[in-house]
Design a protein around this motif. Sequence first.
Motif, PDB file in Angstrom:
ATOM      1  N   ASN A 342       0.866  -1.183   0.000  1.00 57.09           N
ATOM      2  CA  ASN A 342       0.000   0.000   0.000  1.00 57.09           C
ATOM      3  C   ASN A 342       0.901   1.230   0.000  1.00 57.09           C
ATOM      4  O   ASN A 342       1.472   1.597   1.015  1.00 57.09           O
ATOM      5  N   GLU A 344       1.701   5.246  -1.384  1.00 58.31           N
ATOM      6  CA  GLU A 344       1.360   6.518  -2.002  1.00 58.31           C
ATOM      7  C   GLU A 344       2.635   7.283  -2.331  1.00 58.31           C
ATOM      8  O   GLU A 344       3.729   6.907  -1.915  1.00 58.31           O
ATOM      9  N   GLN A 358      -1.421   0.115  -5.794  1.00 60.25           N
ATOM     10  CA  GLN A 358      -2.157   1.091  -6.600  1.00 60.25           C
ATOM     11  C   GLN A 358      -1.604   1.173  -8.021  1.00 60.25           C
ATOM     12  O   GLN A 358      -2.363   1.360  -8.983  1.00 60.25           O
ATOM     13  N   ARG A 392      -4.074   6.528  -9.349  1.00 59.97           N
ATOM     14  CA  ARG A 392      -3.615   6.171  -8.006  1.00 59.97           C
ATOM     15  C   ARG A 392      -4.176   7.134  -6.965  1.00 59.97           C
ATOM     16  O   ARG A 392      -4.550   6.730  -5.858  1.00 59.97           O
ATOM     17  N   MET A 395      -7.574   6.292  -5.483  1.00 58.53           N
ATOM     18  CA  MET A 395      -7.725   4.985  -4.831  1.00 58.53           C
ATOM     19  C   MET A 395      -7.671   5.090  -3.314  1.00 58.53           C
ATOM     20  O   MET A 395      -6.872   5.830  -2.756  1.00 58.53           O
TER      21      MET A 395
END
Length: 490
Positions: A342, A344, A358, A392, A395
Amino acid sequence: MGDQGTGYDQLLVSIVRYVYHEKIESPYAYRRARVALLDAFGCAIESLHLSQDCRDLVGPVAAGTVVPGGFRLPGTSHVLDPVKGAFDFGSLIRYLDHNDAYPGAEWGHPSDNLGAIVAVADWLSQTRGSERRVSLRTVLTAQIKAYEIQGVLQQKNAFNAHGLDHTLLVKIASTAVTSWLLGLPEEAALAVLSHAWIDGHPLRTFRQSPNAGPRKGWAAGDACMRAVHLALIGRRSRDRVDKAGRWQGGAAAGLPSALTAPKWGFRDTLFGGGEIVQSRPFESAVMESVFFKLITAEGHGISAVEAAVEVAAVLKARNLRAERDVRAVRIRTQGPAMTIINKEGPLRNPADRDHCLQYMVAVVLLKGAVIETADYLDSSPWASDERVDALRAKMTVVEDPKFTADYYDPKVRTGANAITVELDDGRVLDEVVVEYPVGHPRRPDTLDKVLEKFRVNMGTAFDEQETEKIVRSVEDDELAIEDFVALFVR
């Protein structure tokens, strides 16, 4: 607690007794081991074909060096000493994150151990002479046992919770089985294994943002190299015995309480004082249930990739486009995926991308097809496609406690993900759930698909006739491993 007969910590004794005395009776384990062996070789060939970074790692330390009777690195003309050979082959198998995997408190890749096993066996078989060559059956037995040691110790022991990388178990398992291959006395194997436990272990910093990077591709090779090095130190003093036949140790003398020594042992120094749990007896269950990675994605995200393919098909059928018509994407996943993939923020390299849930889902939704190894590379158009980052950003990834519980339950062992897409006009598409991803032992087509994957990977450097000869050869228990490895030489 130490074993009363040897003085060594009980876990070390249990590992060595298993390796030296347990007979593998399961035909199914050997059947899957053959397929797993082919898969690992195929992954190595794939890495050579697709990754310049990986190609830069392999070959002799001193350019042009050829070791008489050395390990022939598959897919190349390199002939290496077994230590460098173990590093190179372990790295090739693991580099693209496409080799088999096994779940638990740790998620690891048991075929990593083949870097050490095959390098030692090929070199040993050539130097022993024709009457004592190492058979393919012997290699398969070592493979099954290495898988079992690593997999059983992954079940209940979360080394990642202490910042340690799971490849420490590759070093442990490979040290044990290569000691056996090399013919070390059991006492010597115990000693060498004790060194493997105290030998320093990598932090998993290179798997976590913001430092995820190429080292996660060669960490397994590093573990294989260290295991072989330690076993060879033990081999140097293999014949150091007293008049009563007791091994004397020499430079390889062991550390009986390597795990349990107060303050200075592995448990107190690196494991928070906790017990290292052997979750069940060592048998052959790991090989019988190992997960084969048939989609190039970090294992916890493979079912998400499959779900995204289904969502992409729905979008296409409705004449919708992910970059234009999707408002939000919600992904339900398991706890380990929340920790591992996970992610970012910016993705700086292929290793960063292939550990980003993502990214995987975004590329599939835009591409309308399964993500492939090339899609993670810096040279891929997806790596710089602004639509990927835009998706992304839409999400949300959440943990589903049921998915997590089923992931850890040995009777269930799902690897589930679910995807729900909300469109810009407010409509919400039906959620797509995939519990058992392709390659899972519960999928009946798994072994056939692994062989298909092997043929595709081999097709990058070998013709069909060569590949089919290898597929037939892996069924021959009496074939010398040196003759099997020779089939992969370029």
